[in-house]
Design an enzyme around this catalytic site. Structure first.
Site, PDB file in Angstrom:
ATOM      1  N   ASP A  20      -4.273 -17.322   7.836  1.00  0.00           N
ATOM      2  CA  ASP A  20      -4.020 -17.926   6.528  1.00  0.00           C
ATOM      3  C   ASP A  20      -3.774 -19.424   6.588  1.00  0.00           C
ATOM      4  OD1 ASP A  20      -4.221 -15.418   5.476  1.00  0.00           O
ATOM      5  OD2 ASP A  20      -2.201 -15.326   4.635  1.00  0.00           O
ATOM      6  N   GLY A  50      -0.794 -17.205  -6.255  1.00  0.00           N
ATOM      7  CA  GLY A  50      -1.492 -17.620  -5.046  1.00  0.00           C
ATOM      8  C   GLY A  50      -0.546 -17.855  -3.887  1.00  0.00           C
ATOM      9  N   ARG A  51      -1.119 -18.204  -2.758  1.00  0.00           N
ATOM     10  CA  ARG A  51      -0.348 -18.468  -1.540  1.00  0.00           C
ATOM     11  C   ARG A  51      -0.788 -19.794  -0.949  1.00  0.00           C
ATOM     12  NH1 ARG A  51       2.458 -14.110   0.215  1.00  0.00           N
ATOM     13  NH2 ARG A  51       2.596 -14.955   2.332  1.00  0.00           N
ATOM     14  N   HIS A  54     -23.752  15.319   1.443  1.00  0.00           N
ATOM     15  CA  HIS A  54     -23.566  15.705   0.033  1.00  0.00           C
ATOM     16  C   HIS A  54     -22.602  16.883  -0.030  1.00  0.00           C
ATOM     17  CE1 HIS A  54     -24.441  16.624  -4.149  1.00  0.00           C
ATOM     18  NE2 HIS A  54     -24.596  17.905  -3.779  1.00  0.00           N
ATOM     19  N   LYS A  81       0.834  -1.205   0.000  1.00  0.00           N
ATOM     20  CA  LYS A  81       0.000   0.000   0.000  1.00  0.00           C
ATOM     21  C   LYS A  81       0.866   1.251   0.000  1.00  0.00           C
ATOM     22  CE  LYS A  81      -3.114  -2.915   0.006  1.00  0.00           C
ATOM     23  NZ  LYS A  81      -2.140  -3.978  -0.182  1.00  0.00           N
ATOM     24  N   GLU A 133      -2.847 -14.493 -17.223  1.00  0.00           N
ATOM     25  CA  GLU A 133      -3.781 -15.149 -16.297  1.00  0.00           C
ATOM     26  C   GLU A 133      -4.288 -16.448 -16.914  1.00  0.00           C
ATOM     27  OE1 GLU A 133      -5.910 -16.644 -13.690  1.00  0.00           O
ATOM     28  OE2 GLU A 133      -5.015 -14.711 -13.068  1.00  0.00           O
ATOM     29  N   VAL A 141       1.263 -20.405 -18.737  1.00  0.00           N
ATOM     30  CA  VAL A 141       2.718 -20.346 -18.874  1.00  0.00           C
ATOM     31  C   VAL A 141       3.284 -21.759 -18.872  1.00  0.00           C
ATOM     32  CG1 VAL A 141       4.874 -19.552 -17.808  1.00  0.00           C
ATOM     33  CG2 VAL A 141       2.836 -18.072 -17.815  1.00  0.00           C
ATOM     34  N   ALA A 185      -3.225 -12.648 -12.678  1.00  0.00           N
ATOM     35  CA  ALA A 185      -3.915 -11.353 -12.660  1.00  0.00           C
ATOM     36  C   ALA A 185      -4.948 -11.325 -11.547  1.00  0.00           C
ATOM     37  CB  ALA A 185      -4.566 -11.080 -14.009  1.00  0.00           C
ATOM     38  N   GLY A 186      -4.564 -11.868 -10.385  1.00  0.00           N
ATOM     39  CA  GLY A 186      -5.427 -11.805  -9.213  1.00  0.00           C
ATOM     40  C   GLY A 186      -5.143 -10.541  -8.426  1.00  0.00           C
TER      41      GLY A 186
END
Length: 484
Positions: free
Chosen positions: A324, A283-284, A456, A58, A211, A245, A189-190
């Site tokens: 994870d 991916g992981r 607004h 980020k 991808e 690939v 392309a994730g």
């Protein structure tokens, strides 16, 4: 030597450090073991997310967006600049300082909450014992009433493009480039591929994303995915779907090194592309290497995740696993909530994680975010639903900010009007989606959001208008004709 704790946490990523802090807040004697080291060999907390994941990516995304704005958008605002230049090492140094500040913050939180911070590796033994080996190689056995496994995940490597940390890198290496690649290839392309590809595209790279899947962002609502694909294409990201690939070859020496990638395209034809750098982000996978002794009593499922029930309890009594390393989306906030749930359950409370309402965000520009069910999921389940959409092009704040691309899509139950999902591509999507997550947590209807007063001009008015559009009541755009 044997130390006894109420709770030992292995891993100090977003799941582990949050679990440790919450356990300590509840009066439990807690220790947290972390193996991560910084570039100087010093132990640091925060795991993948803080050190080489969410936070540093980020930081680079924001730096690159500021450069892109100066290059492309300032003139529209009447702002003129001299010749622009990007100092990549300075950008990387800023990123490193952000990481250092945040990891130091966890250390401060551990001190404030009296969590014992241990740097080294932890291995779960039988009977809730933990073999702790510190960074000097000294080993001791720790005992606990409860052990929380939060060892996280690592990037998946593929044989056809082996990472050499030079020309071919994973998501970690992509955060350490010292100059802007002229041509950058990205396998996948994730979420990670799009974010890292965006960083270097904004800074001047020609970026090609390969991808393998036929659908772009298959996990997202496909109407939003198609809109996102169109936006990213206009930005110059060359996203090629259905490309598998099959090989890679690194040639040259020093700064003249390059990699040629061989792949089959959507028509089955063999193609080749040559890049200065190649990022592999397909991916992981859960990280359990050296984590469990054979007699620990903890089992893995067929995909290598630690098996847990809905409450994150493993097959071994008193042993829990979060983040994870267990089933569910690999999202930092999901892991943190699991960590809090487990700590509170150890303390005798009865919380649950609502897995149906977990926001998902891609931090491109514009951002892509979702919560709840997609339209595709609801169709497959046979659930009756209504859809309301609203474009940011009709939002005054978005036009004034020169961010008119994208849309909000609201999905509600056709009979009860209860919100079933919301999907956004557009400015501040990561923050806007949270409004809907809160509403869904309280069982709100689309009408509830439509009846709420929104400030607004704000980006969030697109959420209100999309909610109104579910019933054909949007004010600032023509409503679609509804079936009688």
């Amino acid at each position: 030597m044997s130390d006894k704790y109420d709770v030992i946490v292995i891993g100090s990523g977003p799941a582990g450090y949050v679990a440790a802090i919450r356990a300590a807040q509840l009066g439990l004697k807690t220790a947290c073991i972390e193996k991560w080291k910084d570039g100087k060999g010093k132990g640091v907390n925060g795991g993948t997310c803080l050190n080489v994941g969410c936070i540093p990516s980020k930081a680079l995304l924001d730096s690159s967006e500021k450069y892109h704005e100066a290059e492309v958008s300032f003139s529209k605002h009447g702002i003129s600049t001299g010749k622009l230049a990007i100092d990549v090492p300075a950008m990387i140094e800023r990123k490193n300082k952000v990481v250092e500040q945040m990891s130091g913050g966890i250390g401060g939180l551990f001190q404030a909450n009296k969590v014992t911070s241990l740097f080294g590796t932890g291995k779960l033994l039988a009977g809730k014992k933990v073999e702790y080996t510190n960074n000097d190689g000294k080993t001791e056995t720790l005992e606990a009433e409860n052990v929380i496994l939060a060892s996280g995940s690592v990037p998946v490597n593929i044989g056809v493009a082996p990472v050499d940390n030079d020309v071919i890198v994973d998501s970690t290496g992509a955060l350490e480039f010292t100059e802007v690649p002229k041509r950058l290839g990205v396998i996948g392309a994730g979420v990670i591929g799009l974010e890292l590809g965006s960083v270097w595209k904004r800074l001047g790279s020609e970026v090609v994303l390969l991808e393998a899947m036929d659908n772009f962002l298959a996990i997202m609502d496909q109407q939003i995915a198609k809109e996102s694909f169109k936006i990213f294409g206009k930005q110059g990201l060359d996203i090629r779907l259905s490309c598998r690939v099959t090989g890679s070859e690194v040639k040259g020496k020093g700064k003249k090194k390059e990699v040629t990638v061989t792949f089959t395209d959507k028509d089955g034809n063999e193609q080749q592309e040559t890049f200065d750098k190649l990022i592999v982000c397909v991916g992981r996978k859960p990280f359990t290497e050296g984590l469990l002794s054979e007699d620990s009593g903890v089992n893995l499922d067929e995909r290598g995740f630690i098996y847990v029930n809905d409450l994150c309890s493993t097959d071994a009594p008193g042993v829990w696993a979060v983040g994870d390393v267990v089933r569910g989306p690999m999202l930092a906030h999901k892991g943190s909530e699991e960590g809090v749930m487990v700590a509170e359950r150890i303390a005798g409370q009865k919380p649950l994680v609502n897995y149906d309402i977990i926001p998902n965000v891609i931090y491109t520009h514009p951002e892509v975010a979702s919560v709840g069910k997609t339209e595709e999921q609801l169709k497959a389940e046979g659930e009756p639903y209504e859809v309301g959409t609203f474009p940011f092009l009709a939002i005054g704040r978005a036009v004034a900010a020169d961010q008119p691309e994208g849309m909000v899509k609201m999905i509600a139950h056709a009979e009860t009007d209860r919100i079933l999902g919301c999907h956004i591509v557009g400015p501040s999507a990561s923050d806007l989606i949270q409004e809907v997550a809160i509403a869904m947590e309280f069982g709100a209807s689309a009408e509830d959001i439509g009846m709420t007063v929104f400030g607004h001009p704000t980006f969030s008015e697109a959420v209100k208008e999309a909610a109104l559009a579910v019933a054909g009541h949007a004010i600032h755009m023509p409503n679609r004709k509804r079936k009688k």
